[in-house]
Design an enzyme around this catalytic site. Structure first.
Site, mmCIF file in Angstrom:
data_model
loop_
_atom_site.group_PDB
_atom_site.id
_atom_site.type_symbol
_atom_site.label_atom_id
_atom_site.label_comp_id
_atom_site.label_asym_id
_atom_site.label_seq_id
_atom_site.Cartn_x
_atom_site.Cartn_y
_atom_site.Cartn_z
ATOM 1 C CE LYS A 1 29.523 -7.600 -5.202
ATOM 2 N NZ LYS A 1 29.178 -7.078 -6.498
HETATM 3 C C1 LIG Z 1 29.406 -7.181 -8.094
HETATM 4 C C2 LIG Z 1 30.482 -6.513 -8.869
HETATM 5 C C3 LIG Z 1 30.211 -5.627 -9.912
HETATM 6 C C4 LIG Z 1 28.833 -5.475 -10.488
HETATM 7 O O1 LIG Z 1 27.905 -5.029 -9.604
HETATM 8 P P1 LIG Z 1 26.340 -4.980 -10.017
HETATM 9 O O2 LIG Z 1 25.743 -4.116 -8.971
HETATM 10 O O3 LIG Z 1 25.844 -6.397 -9.966
HETATM 11 O O4 LIG Z 1 26.258 -4.411 -11.381
HETATM 12 C C5 LIG Z 1 31.236 -4.927 -10.493
HETATM 13 N N1 LIG Z 1 32.513 -5.102 -10.089
HETATM 14 C C6 LIG Z 1 32.838 -5.982 -9.128
HETATM 15 C C7 LIG Z 1 34.263 -6.123 -8.724
HETATM 16 C C8 LIG Z 1 31.830 -6.724 -8.494
HETATM 17 O O5 LIG Z 1 32.156 -7.617 -7.552
#
Ligand SMILES: *Cc1c(COP(=O)(O)O)cnc(C)c1O
Length: 389
Positions: free
Chosen positions: A190
């Site tokens: 991210k």
């Molecule tokens: C990465 C992601 C999540 C989940 O995030 P985590 O921190 O891995 O639980 C949820 N929604 C979207 C749109 C994502 O890209």
């Protein structure tokens, strides 16, 4: 040439921040986390923020605090990562899948309005790829429904899925301004990351206080507070919670990234502009850009003809280009397809895009020659696969 899909930009200074936590007596949620929570609240200009161990654990804590469970419905777009809907299903509630806009691929208020029932307790708009859903308009739409259907009772909450949008803005406004809670992911890929982690922001003090508890087993005090004032303090449990707190060991990676995120956005914008300019006059499909929206540019997705998508992935891989698919639509996955057999027909835009899309390598610091290689490969190998019959 070998082109990575993504590389993080954590460095030696970040290791030093972790080392300082190791030197202290306290490894889990404490002063470092509290500092980052204050930093988050200031960045988003909201009164309250909490860190969590992932988007998924944080969103679960929020839904628990909202009292969502069996018999309740939560509206989720069909074009998103599974976690957005899984958190609803895990609590025994029903994830009601709605379609997205064919141009922007974002959830629309109109599609949400059509899916509202007296059982609807919350909506989870997803800022897909970094552009923002109009949450202010969504709030208005939910309030109008409540006014027209007073028997429906409780207010419908909005929990923004900001996993793709930390630094973005819509009409100059950041995430969280019109929602009950906005939840971020600090997962490895991210825009802001600590490997695994997440954050939540709130304007409402009661919801914030409730999530402080549901984030940590339902305990009424975090570890640092249980031992404050020189001795042990009793805690209570008033509601059911999960284990969703973030340890200081990981939180230590966040302050520098949060303070530098706005300076890194132009690098994403430049990469995106270069891709968009190259593909603009080709049949390769791209999401439309929204007026007055500053995208956080988390991912760069294009689309080819659905029947050619897997061949396109194969050709990119053959040219040394790593790619991913974000995402096959939820109704196309076995669990959701079997549980909600009508969802695919109800969400044709999501399903079609999910069969067409490919995410190209995209990250700040991506070498120029890597991007040129991706563009050359796409122009020679993918363009023919994007032409409709
Ligand atoms: C990465 C992601 C999540 C989940 O995030 P985590 O921190 O891995 O639980 C949820 N929604 C979207 C749109 C994502 O890209």
């Amino acid at each position: 040439m070998k082109v990575d899909f993504y590389r993080h930009s954590l460095a030696k200074d970040d290791a030093d921040a972790v080392a300082r936590v190791l030197d202290s007596a306290f490894l889990t949620t404490g002063k470092v986390s509290q500092g980052v929570e204050e930093q988050l609240a200031a960045y988003f200009d909201v009164p309250h923020a909490l860190l969590c161990s992932s988007w998924t654990s944080g969103a679960t804590a929020v839904l628990l605090a909202l009292g969502i469970g069996a018999g309740d419905e939560v509206i989720v777009p069909a074009m998103t990562f599974i976690a957005s809907a899984n958190v609803v299903e895990l609590l025994g509630a029903k994830a009601v899948l709605v379609d997205v806009d064919p141009h922007t691929l974002l959830m629309t208020s109109a599609n949400v309005a059509a899916a509202l029932t007296p059982r609807t307790r919350a909506v989870i708009p997803v800022h897909l790829y970094g552009q923002m859903v109009d949450v202010a308009e969504l709030r208005k739409c939910l309030d109008e429904y409540a006014q027209a259907n007073p028997e429906a009772g409780r207010r419908i909450a909005i929990v923004e899925d900001c996993a793709h949008c930390f630094e973005g803005k819509l009409r100059g406004v950041r995430p969280g301004a019109d929602a009950d809670a906005a939840v971020f992911s600090f997962y490895a890929t991210k825009n802001v990351t600590c490997g695994e982690g997440g954050g939540m922001i709130f304007r409402d003090s009661d919801l914030y206080e409730a999530v402080r508890e549901t984030r940590l087993h339902g305990m009424s005090a975090i570890a640092a507070e249980r031992f404050s004032g020189g001795g042990y303090n009793h805690w209570d449990m008033r509601r059911l919670g999960v284990k969703a707190n973030l340890p200081d060991l990981l939180a230590a990676l966040l302050p520098d990234q949060i303070s530098s995120i706005d300076q890194r956005l132009p690098q994403r914008q430049e990469l995106a502009d270069t891709y968009r300019r190259a593909f603009n006059q080709t049949p390769l499909r791209q999401p439309e850009m929204i007026d007055d929206c500053l995208s956080a540019w988390h991912l760069f997705a294009i689309g080819v003809e659905a029947r050619n998508r897997d061949e396109a992935v194969r050709r990119l891989n053959q040219a040394g280009v790593s790619v991913t698919v974000n995402y096959r639509a939820l109704p196309d996955l076995t669990y959701y397809g079997e549980k909600y057999p009508d969802a695919a027909a109800a969400c044709p835009v999501s399903v079609e895009w999910g069969r067409q899309t490919i995410s190209l390598p995209f990250y700040p610091g991506m070498p120029k020659e890597h991007q040129l290689h991706v563009i050359d490969t796409a122009m020679s190998q993918l363009v023919p696969l994007a032409v409709a019959d």
